[in-house]
Design an enzyme around this catalytic site. Structure first.
Site, mmCIF file in Angstrom:
data_model
loop_
_atom_site.group_PDB
_atom_site.id
_atom_site.type_symbol
_atom_site.label_atom_id
_atom_site.label_comp_id
_atom_site.label_asym_id
_atom_site.label_seq_id
_atom_site.Cartn_x
_atom_site.Cartn_y
_atom_site.Cartn_z
ATOM 1 C CG ASP A 201 -1.809 1.183 1.324
ATOM 2 O OD1 ASP A 201 -2.734 1.232 0.500
ATOM 3 O OD2 ASP A 201 -1.602 2.068 2.181
ATOM 4 C CD GLU A 271 -2.108 2.740 -3.607
ATOM 5 O OE1 GLU A 271 -3.195 3.211 -3.929
ATOM 6 O OE2 GLU A 271 -1.687 2.759 -2.433
HETATM 7 C C1 GLC Z 1 -4.070 3.474 -0.404
HETATM 8 C C2 GLC Z 1 -5.328 2.640 -0.304
HETATM 9 C C3 GLC Z 1 -6.430 3.483 0.271
HETATM 10 C C4 GLC Z 1 -6.010 3.947 1.652
HETATM 11 C C5 GLC Z 1 -4.659 4.653 1.608
HETATM 12 C C6 GLC Z 1 -4.081 4.812 2.974
HETATM 13 O O1 GLC Z 1 -4.172 4.483 -1.329
HETATM 14 O O2 GLC Z 1 -5.642 2.081 -1.547
HETATM 15 O O3 GLC Z 1 -7.643 2.795 0.322
HETATM 16 O O4 GLC Z 1 -6.969 4.802 2.179
HETATM 17 O O5 GLC Z 1 -3.704 3.942 0.856
HETATM 18 O O6 GLC Z 1 -3.623 3.590 3.465
#
Ligand code: GLC
Ligand code: CA
Length: 514
Positions: A201, A271
């Site tokens: 994440d 991500e």
């Molecule tokens: C990422 C996740 C999202 C979350 C954020 C903080 O972007 O996909 O859902 O709120 O991280 O962890």
């Protein structure tokens, strides 16, 4: 030519556990619920599943605020339930990826509870603690994605701590080797339990810098977009100048890759976003770092015209052609569903939702690299924009409602049978988010049994995809061409050149060996 690794061509099905299937009638999806639906997922013909966080958490950000990385949140089940889930997934030939949140944890995590107590406890340096400026203000001008400052005052320590999201999601201090070691232990814990990879994440928000932190520069190109969330002050700053995507992050990538390599055939998909996401992706996927990054180009909140789609694809492919080090997605748990979002920019009415969704699914699974398909895309679910404000759950949406609806619109529960109570999601009286009535006409099991459904067509397509050497044996593609309403490119392997044409006028895809 060497065989590709499984993850280089994988189609990954993303599950939002709170909204997949409730097994114990509390109105909340859970792990046994997911296990009971794995046949449906395997029937679609995807290669892997990614489950959004199900770890212990106060659920302020629905699991992206972890209070224990090595245990299961009560509402979702137990570690035994997880073992059952992974065993059944593997029996069905599905790889399993889980979602690790390395940048921040919950303020309820014992690490933060200890750290916040004093300036000299054993975990004192596990978070980013900074003294106030002489005038009492926060150390830098950094802002949170979810609104407000990225620094919150802690009276016990008389210091500020950093959080890029909610104040209840304190940023871990990755400059501290003990933090990295604790997180690589988490990786080992789950690899030992058999997981095949991690979606990592928000890796761009990991911070491994040491004070003094620098101010972000102003974004000279800032223009408030049409959507309320694009007008947030956050976007008036350039983040890669100080707050995000700093070089020190790569110690994390390298440590995680080291652990993954000990276990063999694993996949680390980060991500990632930033002022220049392609550049940042290249940095993150340099040798010895993450295998791939999750590309945001197709996820634009307002959708993309055909021209913009072409640019978005070309931009990412230019940097990664010949490799599988990127993952494309049209939908996830953070943006409005693609079947709705993409209609207006393509000049299409709602009656075209199914045909468009199928075309988008085919397009993304013909691009280089892996693909993430979000639950409900295989059913052409529309985005749910009529959730009453008093039933909203997403903290980001609640902060900005009613101007901005947040992320509940794509997170409503799956529906399985049109005629079952709550569409078969749950036998509770109420569900955590309301069931979308509009989804019932395309309930999952009904659609899986219907020959003319998007589910059936996509599953046939995925079977065909596996037989095409150009799609499965090399991650090479030509430049994009086609008329103003088409996207055309060749996928190229030693054995085959496959011309792929996606026509947004007729809403059909066609393929030809050339
Ligand atoms: C990422 C996740 C999202 C979350 C954020 C903080 O972007 O996909 O859902 O709120 O991280 O962890
Ligand atoms: Ca439940």
């Amino acid at each position: 030519m060497a065989d590709l690794q499984w993850w280089e061509t994988a189609v990954i099905y993303q599950i939002y556990p709170r909204s997949y299937q409730d097994s114990n009638s509390d109105g909340i999806g859970d792990l046994p619920g997911i296990t009971s639906r794995l046949d449906y997922i395997a029937g679609l013909g995807v290669d892997a599943i990614w489950i959004s966080p199900f770890f212990k958490s106060p659920q302020k950000d629905f699991g992206y605020d972890v209070s224990d990385y090595c245990d299961i949140h009560d509402e979702y089940g137990t570690l035994e339930d997880f073992d059952d889930l992974i065993a059944r997934a593997h029996e069905l030939g599905l790889r399993l990826m889980i979602d690790i949140v390395p940048a921040h944890c919950s303020d309820q995590h014992i690490w933060f509870q200890e750290s916040r107590q004093s300036r000299d406890n054993p975990k004192a340096d596990w978070f980013h603690w900074v003294d106030p400026m002489p005038d009492g203000s926060a150390p830098t001008n950094w802002l949170s994605f979810f609104g407000g400052r990225a620094w919150t005052w802690e009276p016990l320590r008389q210091q500020y701590y950093l959080h890029n999201f909610l104040a209840s999601q304190p940023n871990l201090n990755h400059a501290n080797p003990d933090v990295r070691a604790a997180l690589t232990d988490v990786a080992r814990f789950w690899f030992d339990r058999g997981v095949d990879g991690f979606r990592l994440d928000a890796v761009h928000t990991i911070n491994g810098d040491v004070a003094p932190y620098q101010d972000n520069l102003a974004n000279p190109k800032f223009e408030p977009g049409p959507l309320p969330q694009q007008q947030q002050p956050f976007f008036r700053q350039l983040h890669d100048s100080a707050q995000l995507n700093q070089p020190a992050i790569q110690k994390f990538s390298e440590a995680f890759r080291g652990v993954a390599d000990e276990y063999g055939d694993k996949f680390l998909m980060g991500e990632l976003h930033g002022d220049d996401p392609v550049l940042a992706s290249q940095t993150f996927t340099a040798p010895g770092r993450l295998h791939a990054t999750y590309n945001f180009n197709l996820l634009a909140w307002a959708g993309l015209t055909v021209d913009e789609l072409k640019n978005a694809i070309s931009d990412a492919v230019a940097a990664f052609n010949g490799t599988g080090r990127l993952t494309f997605a049209f939908s996830n748990h953070d943006v409005p569903r693609s079947g709705t979002r993409q209609l207006a920019p393509l000049g299409l009415g709602q009656e075209h939702q199914e045909a468009l969704q199928l075309l988008l699914l085919k397009l993304e699974t013909c691009l280089i690299g892996s693909t993430c398909v979000y639950q409900g895309e295989e059913l052409a679910f529309e985005d749910v924009q009529d959730i009453p404000v008093d039933q909203m759950q997403d903290p980001w949406g609640i902060e900005f409602a009613p101007a901005f609806l947040g992320r509940d619109t794509c997170r409503t529960p799956m529906v399985w049978k049109a005629t079952a109570p709550n569409g078969g999601f749950s036998s509770a009286n109420t569900t955590w988010l309301p069931i979308a009535k509009g989804h019932l006409k395309r309930a999952a099991l009904d659609e899986a049994a219907r020959p003319a459904s998007v589910y059936t067509a996509f599953s046939e397509f995925l079977k065909w995809r596996k037989t095409q050497p150009a799609l499965m044996q090399a991650n090479q593609m030509s430049d994009l061409s086609g008329t103003a309403k088409q996207i055309v490119f060749d996928r190229i392997s030693e054995q085959q050149t496959l011309r792929c044409c996606f026509d947004f006028e007729t809403l059909t895809a066609s393929f030809e060996e050339v």
